[in-house]
Design an enzyme around this catalytic site. Structure first.
Site, PDB file in Angstrom:
ATOM      1  N   GLY A   1      -0.944   1.030   5.972  1.00  0.00           N
ATOM      2  CA  GLY A   1      -1.221  -0.141   7.091  1.00  0.00           C
ATOM      3  C   GLY A   1      -2.229  -1.126   6.509  1.00  0.00           C
ATOM      4  O   GLY A   1      -2.971  -0.935   5.829  1.00  0.00           O
ATOM      5  N   ASP A   2      -2.051  -2.220   7.398  1.00  0.00           N
ATOM      6  CA  ASP A   2      -2.953  -3.116   7.055  1.00  0.00           C
ATOM      7  C   ASP A   2      -3.502  -3.779   8.556  1.00  0.00           C
ATOM      8  O   ASP A   2      -2.316  -3.889   9.220  1.00  0.00           O
ATOM      9  CB  ASP A   2      -2.585  -4.282   6.027  1.00  0.00           C
ATOM     10  CG  ASP A   2      -3.568  -5.169   5.697  1.00  0.00           C
ATOM     11  OD1 ASP A   2      -4.633  -4.814   5.421  1.00  0.00           O
ATOM     12  OD2 ASP A   2      -3.409  -6.597   5.855  1.00  0.00           O
ATOM     13  N   THR A   3      -4.480  -4.368   8.662  1.00  0.00           N
ATOM     14  CA  THR A   3      -4.907  -5.141   9.934  1.00  0.00           C
ATOM     15  C   THR A   3      -5.531  -6.296   9.680  1.00  0.00           C
ATOM     16  O   THR A   3      -6.544  -6.338   8.852  1.00  0.00           O
ATOM     17  CB  THR A   3      -5.805  -3.907  10.717  1.00  0.00           C
ATOM     18  OG1 THR A   3      -4.954  -2.874  10.871  1.00  0.00           O
ATOM     19  CG2 THR A   3      -6.226  -4.655  12.149  1.00  0.00           C
TER      20      THR A   3
ATOM     21  N   LYS B   1       0.707  -1.270   0.082  1.00  0.00           N
ATOM     22  CA  LYS B   1      -0.011  -0.036  -0.112  1.00  0.00           C
ATOM     23  C   LYS B   1       0.614   1.316  -0.024  1.00  0.00           C
ATOM     24  O   LYS B   1       0.548   2.265  -0.692  1.00  0.00           O
ATOM     25  CB  LYS B   1      -0.964  -0.022   1.340  1.00  0.00           C
ATOM     26  CG  LYS B   1      -1.984  -0.930   1.120  1.00  0.00           C
ATOM     27  CD  LYS B   1      -2.905  -0.998   2.593  1.00  0.00           C
ATOM     28  CE  LYS B   1      -4.105  -1.925   2.265  1.00  0.00           C
ATOM     29  NZ  LYS B   1      -4.945  -1.971   3.524  1.00  0.00           N
TER      30      LYS B   1
ATOM     31  N   GLY C   1       0.239  -4.268  10.575  1.00  0.00           N
ATOM     32  CA  GLY C   1       1.209  -4.076   9.753  1.00  0.00           C
ATOM     33  C   GLY C   1       1.339  -2.403   9.418  1.00  0.00           C
ATOM     34  O   GLY C   1       0.272  -2.066   8.952  1.00  0.00           O
TER      35      GLY C   1
END
Length: 198
Positions: A77-79, A59, A114
């Site tokens: 960001g990633d969750t 991203k 992340g």
């Protein structure tokens, strides 16, 4: 004028998520939002930890590649909500959300967050893990929760910063990470990448 432009450090968030934008503002950061969607698909045999970190990096890189110039910082960001080896994404339907919340009921799951920063083409990334324990949930309250509209579009079908907070017995780790962007890790990455506020 050119020297002034060179001296100006620009920060971007590669996410349309209102929650991530709210969290960035919490750190008093001056940033612009850039839409840079990536395909969020796990690779064969990829661990949840590797997946979340990789998507955050992809991203940030996608955002970096959409903006002209190199002297910019882009945050991605990633969750993911993980129970055992099962990753819970966003629910596709009420039945899907119900099944997820049933599994999370009375159990402790992990939320992986992340965070990545790209500056001048260089990647900086970190991963946060938070343990979240749900109390036992009843079918009727799961249905009521779905009707509130909150589970839609949320990993694991809940939002810690909303009505979903009433299901959470305890958390061990980062509240902001569960919300969608681990702020301690983001702050560390901005320091590592030599970002200074405008």
């Amino acid at each position: 004028m050119e020297a002034e432009r060179e001296a100006k450090k620009l920060l971007y968030l590669a996410s349309g998520s209102p929650r991530r934008q709210e969290l960035m503002r919490q750190l008093n950061l001056n940033f612009e939002v850039i839409e840079a969607p990536v395909e969020e698909v796990a690779l064969p045999n990829e661990s949840p930890e590797s997946y979340v970190r990789r998507i955050a990096i992809e991203k940030a890189l996608a955002g970096f590649n959409k903006v002209a110039g190199k002297q910019i910082w882009v945050v991605g960001g990633d969750t993911a909500v993980v129970l055992g080896d099962k990753v819970f994404g966003k629910p596709r339907s009420e039945a899907d959300a119900h099944a997820m919340l049933r599994r999370l009921s009375g159990a402790t799951h992990r939320v992986l967050s992340g965070v990545a920063v790209v500056y001048d083409g260089e990647v900086f990334s970190r991963l946060n893990q938070t343990d979240v324990t749900f109390r036992a949930l009843e079918d009727a309250e799961i249905h009521e929760y779905w009707l509130s509209g909150e589970p839609q579009g949320k990993a694991g079908s809940y939002a810690i910063q909303g009505l979903g907070a009433r299901f959470i017995e305890r958390i061990e780790g980062s509240y902001s990470g569960v919300m969608g962007l681990a702020l301690y890790e983001l702050d560390q990455l901005l320091r590592e990448s030599a970002y200074t506020k405008e």
